[in-house]
Design a protein around this motif. Structure first.
Motif, mmCIF file in Angstrom:
data_model
loop_
_atom_site.group_PDB
_atom_site.id
_atom_site.type_symbol
_atom_site.label_atom_id
_atom_site.label_comp_id
_atom_site.label_asym_id
_atom_site.label_seq_id
_atom_site.Cartn_x
_atom_site.Cartn_y
_atom_site.Cartn_z
ATOM 1 N N ALA A 147 -5.939 13.099 1.010
ATOM 2 C CA ALA A 147 -7.194 11.943 0.561
ATOM 3 C C ALA A 147 -6.482 10.687 0.699
ATOM 4 C CB ALA A 147 -7.402 12.229 -0.840
ATOM 5 N N GLN A 148 -5.389 10.280 0.585
ATOM 6 C CA GLN A 148 -4.710 9.019 0.652
ATOM 7 C C GLN A 148 -4.450 8.914 2.060
ATOM 8 O OE1 GLN A 148 -0.795 9.184 -1.346
ATOM 9 N NE2 GLN A 148 -1.446 8.259 -2.980
ATOM 10 N N ARG A 149 -3.992 9.862 2.958
ATOM 11 C CA ARG A 149 -3.761 9.608 4.273
ATOM 12 C C ARG A 149 -5.119 9.242 5.053
ATOM 13 N NH1 ARG A 149 1.012 7.947 6.271
ATOM 14 N NH2 ARG A 149 1.369 9.549 7.778
ATOM 15 N N VAL B 173 -6.352 5.910 4.479
ATOM 16 C CA VAL B 173 -5.622 4.998 5.413
ATOM 17 C C VAL B 173 -6.034 5.069 6.841
ATOM 18 C CG1 VAL B 173 -3.411 4.558 6.308
ATOM 19 C CG2 VAL B 173 -3.495 5.038 3.890
ATOM 20 N N TYR B 174 -6.499 6.399 7.281
ATOM 21 C CA TYR B 174 -7.007 6.455 8.551
ATOM 22 C C TYR B 174 -8.237 6.028 8.683
ATOM 23 C CZ TYR B 174 -9.053 9.048 12.550
ATOM 24 O OH TYR B 174 -9.795 9.510 13.498
ATOM 25 N N ASP B 175 -9.126 6.209 8.024
ATOM 26 C CA ASP B 175 -10.580 5.417 7.895
ATOM 27 C C ASP B 175 -10.300 3.809 8.014
ATOM 28 O OD1 ASP B 175 -11.702 7.873 7.704
ATOM 29 O OD2 ASP B 175 -12.228 7.535 5.661
ATOM 30 N N LEU C 16 0.545 -1.118 -0.024
ATOM 31 C CA LEU C 16 0.094 0.076 0.105
ATOM 32 C C LEU C 16 0.811 1.449 0.046
ATOM 33 C CD1 LEU C 16 -2.612 1.251 0.221
ATOM 34 C CD2 LEU C 16 -2.619 1.334 2.636
ATOM 35 N N ALA C 17 1.851 1.241 0.677
ATOM 36 C CA ALA C 17 3.014 2.408 0.820
ATOM 37 C C ALA C 17 3.530 2.728 -0.378
ATOM 38 C CB ALA C 17 3.763 2.319 1.967
ATOM 39 N N GLN C 18 4.024 1.537 -1.034
ATOM 40 C CA GLN C 18 4.714 1.616 -2.379
ATOM 41 C C GLN C 18 3.637 2.184 -3.390
ATOM 42 O OE1 GLN C 18 6.055 -2.107 -2.931
ATOM 43 N NE2 GLN C 18 7.599 -2.062 -1.554
ATOM 44 N N LEU C 19 2.390 1.861 -3.295
ATOM 45 C CA LEU C 19 1.292 2.124 -4.360
ATOM 46 C C LEU C 19 1.121 3.536 -4.226
ATOM 47 C CD1 LEU C 19 -0.787 1.672 -6.392
ATOM 48 C CD2 LEU C 19 -2.506 1.129 -4.459
ATOM 49 N N HIS C 20 0.740 4.030 -3.025
ATOM 50 C CA HIS C 20 0.611 5.651 -2.494
ATOM 51 C C HIS C 20 1.863 6.312 -3.132
ATOM 52 C CE1 HIS C 20 -2.650 5.073 0.575
ATOM 53 N NE2 HIS C 20 -3.075 4.700 -0.602
ATOM 54 N N ARG C 21 3.135 5.763 -2.925
ATOM 55 C CA ARG C 21 4.183 6.746 -3.461
ATOM 56 C C ARG C 21 4.259 6.551 -5.006
ATOM 57 N NH1 ARG C 21 8.880 9.722 -2.335
ATOM 58 N NH2 ARG C 21 9.714 9.705 -4.343
ATOM 59 N N ARG D 171 -3.076 -1.002 14.917
ATOM 60 C CA ARG D 171 -2.998 0.110 14.093
ATOM 61 C C ARG D 171 -1.620 0.951 14.221
ATOM 62 N NH1 ARG D 171 -6.830 3.793 17.080
ATOM 63 N NH2 ARG D 171 -8.493 2.302 16.366
ATOM 64 N N GLU D 172 -1.059 0.754 15.489
ATOM 65 C CA GLU D 172 0.257 1.135 15.811
ATOM 66 C C GLU D 172 1.423 0.486 14.982
ATOM 67 O OE1 GLU D 172 3.585 1.270 19.374
ATOM 68 O OE2 GLU D 172 1.652 1.574 20.004
ATOM 69 N N GLN D 173 1.129 -0.591 14.704
ATOM 70 C CA GLN D 173 2.141 -1.396 13.972
ATOM 71 C C GLN D 173 1.748 -1.285 12.580
ATOM 72 O OE1 GLN D 173 4.459 -3.379 15.151
ATOM 73 N NE2 GLN D 173 5.179 -4.175 13.245
ATOM 74 N N PHE D 174 0.619 -0.882 12.080
ATOM 75 C CA PHE D 174 0.363 -0.687 10.772
ATOM 76 C C PHE D 174 1.030 0.878 10.418
ATOM 77 C CE2 PHE D 174 -1.913 1.825 7.450
ATOM 78 C CZ PHE D 174 -2.318 0.468 6.452
ATOM 79 N N TYR D 175 0.782 1.420 11.109
ATOM 80 C CA TYR D 175 1.548 3.018 10.742
ATOM 81 C C TYR D 175 2.996 3.144 10.888
ATOM 82 C CZ TYR D 175 -2.675 5.526 10.616
ATOM 83 O OH TYR D 175 -3.793 6.257 10.333
#
Length: 119
Positions: free
Chosen positions: A47-49, A52-54, A22-27, A64-68
């Motif tokens: 909008a991307q963030r 991710v937040y939702d 997901l991070a690679q796709l967003h970048r 959530r902490e591990q995800f971020y």
């Protein structure tokens, strides 16, 4: 249970590989958006963030902490190094440079007053 975010299917809780993808796709999407005139980059990245937040609201606090942690680490890894603006340049002016500048300004003002008084 699974959920889709930006075309990537996530297990619940998501695996490290899915978060990194997901991070690679967003970048990649952000890099592509740079060259489009009709996209405001600030709004696009927010909008991307927000997406991710939702998505992370469905995870418990530890997940959530591990995800971020994984998501942000991957974004930092993918970031281009900014050679023109190194981190050391953010330290500001030294105290000596500030003192020297103030001393020069004081000498100029003092000289101006001295010339006006003794003219």
């Amino acid at each position: 249970m699974s959920r889709t975010l930006d075309g990537i299917d996530f297990d619940m809780p998501p695996t490290a590989g899915q978060v990194m993808a997901l991070a690679q796709l967003h970048r990649k999407k952000l890099d592509a958006a740079i060259f489009r005139k009709n996209i405001h980059l600030g709004e696009y990245s927010l909008a991307q963030r927000k997406a991710v937040y939702d998505f992370t609201r469905q995870l418990d606090e530890n997940q959530r902490e591990q995800f971020y942690k994984l998501y942000n680490a991957e974004l930092v890894r993918l970031a281009d190094p900014d050679l023109l603006h190194p981190a050391s340049a953010e330290s500001g002016l030294s105290k000596f440079a500030i003192f020297l500048t103030l001393a020069v300004v004081a000498m100029i003002l003092g000289g101006t007053v001295f010339v006006k008084v003794f003219q």
